[in-house]
Design a protein around this motif. Structure first.
Motif, mmCIF file in Angstrom:
data_model
loop_
_atom_site.group_PDB
_atom_site.id
_atom_site.type_symbol
_atom_site.label_atom_id
_atom_site.label_comp_id
_atom_site.label_asym_id
_atom_site.label_seq_id
_atom_site.Cartn_x
_atom_site.Cartn_y
_atom_site.Cartn_z
ATOM 1 N N PHE A 172 -12.068 -18.536 29.109
ATOM 2 C CA PHE A 172 -12.346 -17.174 28.651
ATOM 3 C C PHE A 172 -13.527 -16.611 29.423
ATOM 4 C CE2 PHE A 172 -10.401 -19.665 25.345
ATOM 5 C CZ PHE A 172 -9.398 -18.839 24.867
ATOM 6 N N VAL A 173 -13.463 -15.297 29.643
ATOM 7 C CA VAL A 173 -14.504 -14.612 30.408
ATOM 8 C C VAL A 173 -15.630 -14.124 29.498
ATOM 9 C CG1 VAL A 173 -14.999 -12.619 31.888
ATOM 10 C CG2 VAL A 173 -12.892 -13.935 32.208
ATOM 11 N N TYR A 174 -15.259 -13.592 28.335
ATOM 12 C CA TYR A 174 -16.288 -13.157 27.373
ATOM 13 C C TYR A 174 -15.905 -13.585 25.967
ATOM 14 C CZ TYR A 174 -19.372 -10.578 24.382
ATOM 15 O OH TYR A 174 -20.291 -10.280 23.420
ATOM 16 N N PRO A 175 -16.728 -14.461 25.397
ATOM 17 C CA PRO A 175 -17.820 -15.167 26.063
ATOM 18 C C PRO A 175 -17.281 -16.224 27.011
ATOM 19 C CG PRO A 175 -17.537 -16.007 23.841
ATOM 20 C CD PRO A 175 -16.599 -14.856 23.963
ATOM 21 N N LEU B 254 -11.472 -23.195 18.156
ATOM 22 C CA LEU B 254 -11.831 -22.288 19.239
ATOM 23 C C LEU B 254 -12.168 -20.902 18.718
ATOM 24 C CD1 LEU B 254 -11.905 -21.463 22.275
ATOM 25 C CD2 LEU B 254 -9.443 -21.067 22.101
ATOM 26 N N SER B 255 -11.332 -20.360 17.854
ATOM 27 C CA SER B 255 -11.542 -18.996 17.362
ATOM 28 C C SER B 255 -12.814 -18.882 16.529
ATOM 29 C CB SER B 255 -10.334 -18.534 16.548
ATOM 30 O OG SER B 255 -10.146 -19.347 15.403
ATOM 31 N N GLU B 256 -13.103 -19.880 15.701
ATOM 32 C CA GLU B 256 -14.309 -19.849 14.874
ATOM 33 C C GLU B 256 -15.568 -19.876 15.737
ATOM 34 O OE1 GLU B 256 -16.346 -19.529 11.303
ATOM 35 O OE2 GLU B 256 -14.159 -19.622 11.510
ATOM 36 N N ILE B 257 -15.568 -20.762 16.731
ATOM 37 C CA ILE B 257 -16.747 -20.909 17.586
ATOM 38 C C ILE B 257 -16.904 -19.692 18.498
ATOM 39 C CG2 ILE B 257 -17.708 -22.280 19.484
ATOM 40 C CD1 ILE B 257 -16.456 -24.742 18.059
ATOM 41 N N MET B 258 -15.805 -19.174 19.002
ATOM 42 C CA MET B 258 -15.874 -17.979 19.831
ATOM 43 C C MET B 258 -16.390 -16.792 19.021
ATOM 44 S SD MET B 258 -12.849 -15.969 21.905
ATOM 45 C CE MET B 258 -12.563 -17.274 23.093
ATOM 46 N N ALA B 259 -15.893 -16.627 17.806
ATOM 47 C CA ALA B 259 -16.335 -15.521 16.954
ATOM 48 C C ALA B 259 -17.826 -15.621 16.653
ATOM 49 C CB ALA B 259 -15.533 -15.516 15.656
ATOM 50 N N LEU B 260 -18.278 -16.840 16.368
ATOM 51 C CA LEU B 260 -19.703 -17.033 16.097
ATOM 52 C C LEU B 260 -20.536 -16.632 17.304
ATOM 53 C CD1 LEU B 260 -22.177 -18.092 14.574
ATOM 54 C CD2 LEU B 260 -21.561 -20.407 15.338
ATOM 55 N N ARG B 261 -20.135 -17.107 18.473
ATOM 56 C CA ARG B 261 -20.907 -16.790 19.693
ATOM 57 C C ARG B 261 -20.946 -15.284 19.925
ATOM 58 N NH1 ARG B 261 -24.028 -15.321 22.163
ATOM 59 N NH2 ARG B 261 -24.574 -15.562 24.370
ATOM 60 N N ARG C 136 -12.975 -13.584 14.110
ATOM 61 C CA ARG C 136 -12.159 -14.803 14.195
ATOM 62 C C ARG C 136 -10.681 -14.482 13.997
ATOM 63 N NH1 ARG C 136 -13.067 -17.854 9.245
ATOM 64 N NH2 ARG C 136 -11.433 -16.443 8.544
ATOM 65 N N ASN C 137 -10.370 -13.661 13.016
ATOM 66 C CA ASN C 137 -8.972 -13.307 12.749
ATOM 67 C C ASN C 137 -8.363 -12.527 13.909
ATOM 68 O OD1 ASN C 137 -9.104 -14.587 10.289
ATOM 69 N ND2 ASN C 137 -9.491 -12.707 9.126
ATOM 70 N N GLU C 138 -9.152 -11.666 14.523
ATOM 71 C CA GLU C 138 -8.666 -10.914 15.679
ATOM 72 C C GLU C 138 -8.378 -11.853 16.849
ATOM 73 O OE1 GLU C 138 -11.782 -8.139 16.338
ATOM 74 O OE2 GLU C 138 -11.079 -6.711 14.798
ATOM 75 N N ILE C 139 -9.242 -12.855 17.029
ATOM 76 C CA ILE C 139 -9.043 -13.824 18.107
ATOM 77 C C ILE C 139 -7.784 -14.645 17.857
ATOM 78 C CG2 ILE C 139 -10.000 -15.907 19.193
ATOM 79 C CD1 ILE C 139 -12.801 -14.693 18.597
ATOM 80 N N LEU C 140 -7.588 -15.064 16.614
ATOM 81 C CA LEU C 140 -6.381 -15.838 16.273
ATOM 82 C C LEU C 140 -5.116 -15.058 16.578
ATOM 83 C CD1 LEU C 140 -7.512 -17.519 12.925
ATOM 84 C CD2 LEU C 140 -6.898 -18.711 15.035
ATOM 85 N N VAL C 141 -5.127 -13.774 16.262
ATOM 86 C CA VAL C 141 -3.975 -12.928 16.548
ATOM 87 C C VAL C 141 -3.742 -12.871 18.061
ATOM 88 C CG1 VAL C 141 -3.080 -10.566 16.494
ATOM 89 C CG2 VAL C 141 -4.157 -11.545 14.446
#
Length: 306
Positions: A186-189, A244-251, A294-299
Motif C-alpha cells: 500500500f502507498v498510503y499509508p 491488516l484493515s484494523e492496523i491500517m485504519a489505526l495508522r 476500518r470498515n471502508e478498508i475492508l470493503v
C-alpha cells in the motif's frame, strides 16, 4: 551515517544498485525480491502478482552489485528462510520482543529487525521493479513517490554503513489456521502485508513506531485472540485482511507524523518526541473514526462486513 544522495531516479537506473544506490561498473546481478528458494518451497514461482504490471514472482528482480546481493542474502534472507521453517517458534520469538520502543535505530541482531529489514526490502523492491518495467505513466509516478524519497535513500545509506535496510517501523505478526500465501502493498499509508503459510506479517514502513505506541501489549494480545476465535467459528473469516484493515485504519487516524534524524551509523527516531503539555489528550485517536475507516478498508479489500 553516510549522507544520502539527492535523488534516486537517474538515467541509468538499470545499472544502479538497488541496495547501495551506487553505479554498477563491474559484475551486475539481478536480485530476486522474494528469494527463489522460498518461492520454490511455497510453490509459487510461476504465480503472478498483478497490478499495473503482471509479473511472475520469480521474475521480480532489481539490479544489484554482486557483493550487495550476496551480502544481503547471507545476512538476512538465509536467516529468515531458516526461521520460516519453524513458524511457531518464530511467532513466539517475535512476540517476546514486542515490548519497548528504541529511540536510536542502529545495528540490531533481534528477530524483529531481521523480519522488518526483509519486509522493507520486499516493499521497496516491488516498487523499484515496477518503476523500471511498467509502461503505465501514472503507476510509474506512484512508484517514483515511493523510491524517490529521503526515507528510501536513508535506508540505502544505512545499508552501505552496515545498519540494515529498514527505518524504524512497527511490525506485527499474527497466526492463522489457514495455510496459503498472500502479498499486498500500500502507498498510503506505506505498508506491506505478507502471509506465509500460517503466519501473517504486517510492517508499517517508516512509521517511527507510532502505531506500535498505540497497539501493543494487552490490547494487541486481545486483538489476536479475537481474530483466532472468529476464525474458529467462521471458516471463511480472513484473519490477515481483518488484521491488516484494523492496523491500517489505526495508522491513518494517528494525528502525528514520523520524523527521523541522521547520525553516525544510527537513525534517531524523533517520531515519539513532543513539546505539547498533554500528549495523551493531544494525540488521542478517535475510536469511531478508526472503526469507520476500518470498515471502508475492508470493503475496498472485497471483504463482506456482517
Amino acid at each position: 551515517m553516510t549522507k544520502p544522495t539527492n535523488n534516486t531516479i537517474n538515467e541509468d537506473m538499470r545499472n544502479t544498485c538497488f541496495f547501495c544506490s551506487e553505479s554498477i561498473s563491474g559484475k551486475k546481478t539481478q536480485e530476486h525480491i522474494i528469494p527463489n528458494s522460498l518461492l520454490g518451497k511455497l510453490g509459487i514461482k510461476e504465480e503472478t502478482v498483478t497490478g499495473k504490471g503482471v509479473f511472475q514472482y520469480s521474475r521480480i528482480k532489481v539490479p544489484a552489485h554482486s557483493s550487495c546481493n550476496s551480502g544481503f542474502g547471507s545476512e538476512y534472507e538465509d536467516r529468515i528462510i531458516k526461521r520460516l521453517e519453524e513458524p511457531e517458534q518464530l511467532f513466539k520469538d517475535l512476540k517476546a520482543e514486542e515490548s519497548g520502543i528504541s529511540i536510536i535505530y542502529g545495528p540490531d541482531e533481534s528477530i524483529t529487525a531481521l523480519v522488518s529489514t526483509w519486509l522493507s526490502k520486499i516493499y521497496y523492491g516491488l516498487f523499484y521493479n515496477d518503476y523500471l518495467k511498467v509502461d503505465d505513466s501514472e503507476h510509474k509516478k506512484v512508484a517514483q513517490k515511493i523510491i524517490d524519497t529521503d526515507n528510501f535513500r536513508m535506508i540505502q545509506s544505512a545499508y552501505k554503513d552496515g545498519v540494515g535496510f529498514c527505518l524504524p517501523s512497527s511490525l506485527y505478526v499474527f497466526e492463522s489456521e489457514k495455510d496459503f500465501f498472500d502479498l499486498r502493498t500500500f502507498v498510503y499509508p506505506q505498508m506491506i502485508m505478507i502471509k506465509i503459510k500460517k503466519l501473517v506479517f504486517i510492517l508499517l514502513i517508516g512509521d517511527g513506531f507510532l502505531t506500535k505506541n498505540y497497539l501493543n501489549e494487552d490490547l494487541l494480545s486481545s486483538f489476536r485472540e479475537k481474530l483466532l476465535l472468529e476464525e474458529k467459528v467462521n471458516d471463511k473469516f480472513p484473519v490477515h485482511l481483518y488484521a491488516l484493515s484494523e492496523i491500517m485504519a489505526l495508522r491513518m487516524c494517528i494525528p502525528k507524523t514520523p520524523s527521523f534524524v541522521y547520525s553516525n551509523k544510527e537513525i534517531m527516531n524523533m517520531s515519539l518526541s513532543t513539546g505539547v503539555s498533554n500528549p495523551e489528550e493531544y494525540y488521542k485517536v478517535d475510536e469511531e473514526l478508526i472503526e469507520k475507516t476500518r470498515n471502508e478498508i475492508l470493503v475496498d479489500l472485497g471483504v463482506k462486513i456482517e
